[in-house]
Design a protein around this motif. Sequence first.
Motif, short mmCIF file in Angstrom:
data_model
loop_
_atom_site.label_atom_id
_atom_site.label_comp_id
_atom_site.label_asym_id
_atom_site.label_seq_id
_atom_site.Cartn_x
_atom_site.Cartn_y
_atom_site.Cartn_z
N ILE A 182 6.73 2.13 15.14
CA ILE A 182 6.02 1.52 13.90
C ILE A 182 5.50 2.30 13.42
O ILE A 182 4.69 3.22 13.61
N GLU A 183 5.41 2.09 11.75
CA GLU A 183 4.49 3.04 10.93
C GLU A 183 3.05 2.44 11.09
O GLU A 183 2.92 1.45 11.40
N VAL A 184 1.80 3.58 10.97
CA VAL A 184 0.60 3.25 11.28
C VAL A 184 0.15 2.30 10.31
O VAL A 184 -0.45 1.31 10.94
N GLY A 185 0.35 2.16 9.24
CA GLY A 185 -0.08 1.07 8.31
C GLY A 185 0.35 -0.29 8.83
O GLY A 185 -0.31 -1.11 8.69
N ALA A 186 1.74 -0.22 8.87
CA ALA A 186 2.17 -1.64 9.37
C ALA A 186 1.72 -2.00 10.63
O ALA A 186 1.18 -3.41 10.72
N LEU A 187 1.56 -1.09 11.39
CA LEU A 187 0.71 -1.60 12.74
C LEU A 187 -0.48 -2.00 12.68
O LEU A 187 -0.93 -3.03 13.49
N ILE A 188 -1.22 -1.30 12.20
CA ILE A 188 -2.66 -1.74 11.81
C ILE A 188 -2.76 -3.08 11.18
O ILE A 188 -3.71 -3.85 11.63
N GLU A 189 -1.92 -3.33 10.20
CA GLU A 189 -2.06 -4.65 9.36
C GLU A 189 -1.64 -5.76 10.32
O GLU A 189 -2.21 -6.96 10.67
N ILE A 190 -0.78 -5.70 11.46
CA ILE A 190 -0.22 -6.61 12.45
C ILE A 190 -1.34 -6.79 13.54
O ILE A 190 -1.52 -7.90 13.88
N ARG A 191 -1.99 -5.65 13.82
CA ARG A 191 -3.02 -5.75 14.92
C ARG A 191 -4.20 -6.40 14.28
O ARG A 191 -4.96 -7.43 14.91
N ARG A 192 -4.62 -6.40 12.96
CA ARG A 192 -5.55 -6.96 12.55
C ARG A 192 -5.57 -8.57 12.25
O ARG A 192 -6.16 -9.26 12.40
N HIS A 193 -4.48 -8.84 11.99
CA HIS A 193 -3.95 -10.07 11.84
C HIS A 193 -3.94 -10.86 13.22
O HIS A 193 -4.34 -11.86 13.37
N ARG A 194 -3.78 -10.05 14.29
CA ARG A 194 -3.48 -10.40 15.74
C ARG A 194 -5.03 -10.71 16.01
O ARG A 194 -5.39 -11.77 16.64
N LEU A 195 -6.14 -9.78 15.73
CA LEU A 195 -7.29 -10.08 15.93
C LEU A 195 -8.16 -11.18 15.48
O LEU A 195 -8.74 -12.17 15.91
N VAL B 167 -7.65 -0.80 16.02
CA VAL B 167 -7.14 -0.85 14.73
C VAL B 167 -7.80 0.52 13.75
O VAL B 167 -7.49 0.43 12.61
N ASP B 168 -8.29 1.46 14.46
CA ASP B 168 -8.98 2.62 13.84
C ASP B 168 -7.76 3.31 13.38
O ASP B 168 -6.76 3.66 14.37
N LEU B 169 -7.83 4.09 12.27
CA LEU B 169 -6.54 4.66 11.76
C LEU B 169 -6.24 6.04 12.67
O LEU B 169 -5.08 6.17 12.92
N ASP B 170 -7.12 6.98 12.93
CA ASP B 170 -6.92 7.90 13.56
C ASP B 170 -6.34 7.55 14.86
O ASP B 170 -5.51 8.22 15.40
N SER B 171 -7.16 6.49 15.61
CA SER B 171 -6.89 6.07 16.96
C SER B 171 -5.43 5.61 17.05
O SER B 171 -4.66 6.14 17.95
N VAL B 172 -4.96 4.98 16.10
CA VAL B 172 -3.52 4.41 16.14
C VAL B 172 -2.54 5.47 15.82
O VAL B 172 -1.58 5.40 16.39
N LYS B 173 -2.87 6.30 14.97
CA LYS B 173 -1.99 7.51 14.61
C LYS B 173 -1.82 8.29 15.83
O LYS B 173 -0.75 8.54 16.21
N ALA B 174 -2.90 8.71 16.81
CA ALA B 174 -2.56 9.20 17.92
C ALA B 174 -2.00 8.45 18.94
O ALA B 174 -0.97 9.28 19.84
N GLU B 175 -2.15 7.33 18.94
CA GLU B 175 -1.33 6.42 19.99
C GLU B 175 -0.06 6.57 19.78
O GLU B 175 0.84 6.50 20.77
N ILE B 176 0.39 6.32 18.17
CA ILE B 176 2.01 6.24 18.11
C ILE B 176 2.54 7.55 18.35
O ILE B 176 3.50 7.76 18.90
#
Length: 285
Positions: free
Chosen positions: A198-211, A227-236
């Motif tokens: 999934i794209e980084v931005g979309a994933l961060i939004e989903i995870r923030r909502h989950r939190l 939900v950190d941008l760089d961390s999520v990018k690296a994870e994906i």
Amino acid sequence: MAQHTTNLHLVSDSTGETLNSIARATLTRFEAPHVIQHRWFLVRSRFQLEQVLEGIQAEPGPVMFTLADKSLRHSLEEFAGRLGVTTLSVLDPVLELLQKEIGEAAKEKRAAQHVLDADYFRRIDAMHYVLAHDDGQGVAGIQEADVCLVGVSRSSKTPTCFYLANRGIKAANVPIVPGAALPDILDHPPCPVIGLTIEVGALIEIRRHRLKLIGAGGVRQDTNDYVDLDSVKAEILAARRLCTSHGWPVIDVTRRSIEETAATVLQLMEAWHARSTKASAAAPA
């Protein structure tokens, strides 16, 4: 200018799944239609039909129906005709086509797709399987899976598995967690393994909502790797590389519905089995 409102009546002697799907698929073709859907399901008696007819008379509009009982169907069409309301038996064109090709008249059988047959119990079994093998649980049971989905947290693995279970598919799912090894069984998987990304931005939004839902909204999100941008990018990126290294196909779910993702999974499963069959045939006896 006031927008025209259309009352659409959906009448079924079963659960109405067919009518719901057809209405949803067709209404999306229109630009913001103002349609009020009136759902009349499990209509199997004269008394129940009378309630439907009263509803149609109160709010006239086209009627789409699936009724196997000829008497109920005739009464509905006759009543609608007197009101000047259009009716459509949505299965008739398909039944006529198949009767002509098969050379056999279709039986009048309501809710035929919901009988308690082998397929029904296969779907129930698949649902139990998904519950027992969600999010990396019951790793040994992957040996019995029809497919295994892998991906980072919140990449739609679980809802896709449940949708597949409704099709009778035993779908396991395993999360790809930074720093954690995948189960050994996936080194030589007994079934297709498919990655979801999934794209980084979309994933961060989903995870923030989950939190927020779990009451973790107070966590400093700029320092939270989840939900950190760089961390999520690296994870994906790491998850994609992992799938590539194993030769697993990857589906980007960012702009896909669960239904579309599941359909793609089924296509990839068919391709996997075709390759396996071809390889087995080519192997020396």
